[in-house]
Design a protein around this motif. Structure first.
Motif, PDB file in Angstrom:
ATOM      1  N   PRO A  50       0.808  -1.230   0.000  1.00  0.00           N
ATOM      2  CA  PRO A  50       0.000   0.000   0.000  1.00  0.00           C
ATOM      3  C   PRO A  50       0.838   1.275   0.000  1.00  0.00           C
ATOM      4  O   PRO A  50       0.476   2.254  -0.649  1.00  0.00           O
ATOM      5  N   LEU A  51       1.970   1.261   0.738  1.00  0.00           N
ATOM      6  CA  LEU A  51       2.831   2.446   0.729  1.00  0.00           C
ATOM      7  C   LEU A  51       3.366   2.723  -0.675  1.00  0.00           C
ATOM      8  O   LEU A  51       3.396   3.876  -1.130  1.00  0.00           O
ATOM      9  N   TYR A  56       2.837   5.805  -5.820  1.00  0.00           N
ATOM     10  CA  TYR A  56       2.587   5.726  -7.261  1.00  0.00           C
ATOM     11  C   TYR A  56       1.366   6.562  -7.648  1.00  0.00           C
ATOM     12  O   TYR A  56       1.393   7.314  -8.632  1.00  0.00           O
ATOM     13  N   TYR A  57       0.286   6.447  -6.860  1.00  0.00           N
ATOM     14  CA  TYR A  57      -0.921   7.214  -7.165  1.00  0.00           C
ATOM     15  C   TYR A  57      -0.706   8.713  -6.986  1.00  0.00           C
ATOM     16  O   TYR A  57      -1.392   9.522  -7.615  1.00  0.00           O
ATOM     17  N   THR A  68     -10.444   8.479 -16.133  1.00  0.00           N
ATOM     18  CA  THR A  68      -9.110   8.758 -16.662  1.00  0.00           C
ATOM     19  C   THR A  68      -8.061   8.512 -15.586  1.00  0.00           C
ATOM     20  O   THR A  68      -8.315   8.688 -14.394  1.00  0.00           O
ATOM     21  N   PHE A  69      -6.896   8.129 -16.035  1.00  0.00           N
ATOM     22  CA  PHE A  69      -5.772   7.844 -15.135  1.00  0.00           C
ATOM     23  C   PHE A  69      -4.515   8.261 -15.869  1.00  0.00           C
ATOM     24  O   PHE A  69      -3.957   7.498 -16.665  1.00  0.00           O
ATOM     25  N   ASP A  70      -4.058   9.489 -15.638  1.00  0.00           N
ATOM     26  CA  ASP A  70      -2.962  10.079 -16.398  1.00  0.00           C
ATOM     27  C   ASP A  70      -1.781  10.394 -15.494  1.00  0.00           C
ATOM     28  O   ASP A  70      -1.963  10.766 -14.328  1.00  0.00           O
ATOM     29  N   PHE A  71      -0.596  10.273 -16.060  1.00  0.00           N
ATOM     30  CA  PHE A  71       0.615  10.590 -15.312  1.00  0.00           C
ATOM     31  C   PHE A  71       0.710  12.096 -15.112  1.00  0.00           C
ATOM     32  O   PHE A  71       0.614  12.873 -16.061  1.00  0.00           O
ATOM     33  N   TYR A 282      -4.307  13.830  -5.562  1.00  0.00           N
ATOM     34  CA  TYR A 282      -3.912  14.785  -4.529  1.00  0.00           C
ATOM     35  C   TYR A 282      -4.107  14.186  -3.140  1.00  0.00           C
ATOM     36  O   TYR A 282      -3.313  14.439  -2.232  1.00  0.00           O
ATOM     37  N   GLY A 283      -5.150  13.381  -2.979  1.00  0.00           N
ATOM     38  CA  GLY A 283      -5.337  12.689  -1.706  1.00  0.00           C
ATOM     39  C   GLY A 283      -4.183  11.751  -1.400  1.00  0.00           C
ATOM     40  O   GLY A 283      -3.732  11.652  -0.244  1.00  0.00           O
ATOM     41  N   ALA A 284      -3.673  11.061  -2.422  1.00  0.00           N
ATOM     42  CA  ALA A 284      -2.512  10.194  -2.219  1.00  0.00           C
ATOM     43  C   ALA A 284      -1.281  11.009  -1.847  1.00  0.00           C
ATOM     44  O   ALA A 284      -0.460  10.578  -1.025  1.00  0.00           O
ATOM     45  N   THR A 285      -1.157  12.205  -2.414  1.00  0.00           N
ATOM     46  CA  THR A 285      -0.038  13.085  -2.057  1.00  0.00           C
ATOM     47  C   THR A 285      -0.120  13.498  -0.598  1.00  0.00           C
ATOM     48  O   THR A 285       0.895  13.538   0.117  1.00  0.00           O
TER      49      THR A 285
END
Length: 313
Positions: A50-51, A56-57, A68-71, A282-285
């Motif tokens: 998960p970490l 990655y996310y 959509t899932f964009d870099f 942004y939540g993952a950040t």
């Protein structure tokens, strides 16, 4: 090469071939690895993976509604640095954690010292103060939500004393204080039990010798009791600090982060960005930021232990 040397070499090779592969040290090592393999697998599956996925996310822009899932590279981290709400969120998080840790440890240690006395009724009070730990968190928070309303039970008791209580959950100062107190009362019993166990391990002869030398109760507590239980203080402080940075349900039920951003701690802000506003990248950040804060505070406490924890110098 002499015949004797040739014979010794042949004998050495025969001894090597005769030596079994599964020696006792190797069997012991295999058993040890097999015993810890479930823990290692669980840590890899539920912690390390998960970490890695969160990091990655955080480099992606994931729009669930649009599919959509964009870099995105470092765009989410740039957004984090430019977020106008981040200063208030981190301030609320720091105030909440500092208040929670200070009140929790102080109350738990005070209760433990009082209940460590050999008096009648201490078992009843130990059970009483520990019982909130066993209550469902959501149920506990909902009850306190009713008690802290303008016409709730807390203001009712204050009214009996002629005091007009505020709307606890609607004032910027009182809202944060209310959430801290609700959490402290809920979980102080757990640290109390840990402190009780540590206090009962302090040698009584040390106190008796100090008392014969004329040391008062406060001197004996600060010079004998605190150093002896300092490893437990370290443990409880790490647990409480980490727990204070993960509080979510109390905020969601009591204040929903308000009024304004006064009770919007980092975990709740993460939830809002990821699951209310659908900014999953942004939540993952924000999750990465939370992990770094928790890791830094834990490492800091661990490094400082040599300065005050008994037997660690």
């Amino acid at each position: 090469m002499t015949a004797t040397d040739l014979g010794d070499r042949v004998a050495g090779r025969a001894a090597t071939r005769a030596r079994p592969f599964w020696t006792i040290p190797r069997r012991d090592a295999l058993v040890g690895y097999l015993l810890i393999s479930p823990q290692l697998a669980g840590s890899a599956l539920f912690v390390l993976l998960p970490l890695g996925l969160v990091f990655y996310y955080s480099l992606q822009e994931w729009n669930v509604l649009a599919g959509t899932f964009d870099f995105a590279g470092g765009d989410n981290y740039a957004k984090l640095l430019a977020d106008p709400n981040m200063g208030q969120v981190l301030t609320s998080t720091a105030l909440f954690s500092a208040g929670l840790v200070a009140l929790n440890l102080t109350l738990a240690l005070t209760l433990a010292v009082l209940l460590d006395q050999k008096l009648r009724g201490t078992t009843f009070f130990r059970t009483l103060f520990f019982s909130p730990v066993l209550v469902s968190l959501v149920a506990w928070t909902i009850v306190w939500q009713f008690l802290l309303q303008q016409d709730g039970g807390v203001n009712g008791l204050l009214g009996l004393a002629g005091v007009d209580g505020p709307n606890w959950l609607r004032g910027e100062t009182t809202a944060l204080l209310s959430v801290v107190v609700v959490q402290v009362v809920k979980n102080a019993g757990l640290n109390m039990v840990l402190f009780l166990a540590a206090l009962q391990g302090v040698p009584r002869q040390l106190h008796e010798a100090a008392q014969l030398d004329g040391a008062g109760a406060w001197t004996r507590f600060t010079r004998i009791t605190v150093p002896q239980i300092s490893p437990t203080i370290l443990l409880t402080s790490i647990i409480t600090v980490v727990g204070s940075l993960q509080v979510f349900a109390q905020i969601a039920v009591l204040t929903q982060g308000g009024p304004g951003l006064s009770t919007t701690v980092l975990v709740y802000y993460l939830y809002q960005q990821a699951f209310q506003f659908r900014h999953l990248g942004y939540g993952a950040t924000l999750s990465v930021l939370l992990f770094l804060i928790v890791a830094a505070l834990t490492l800091l406490q661990w490094r400082l232990r040599r300065k005050w924890v008994f037997h660690e110098s």
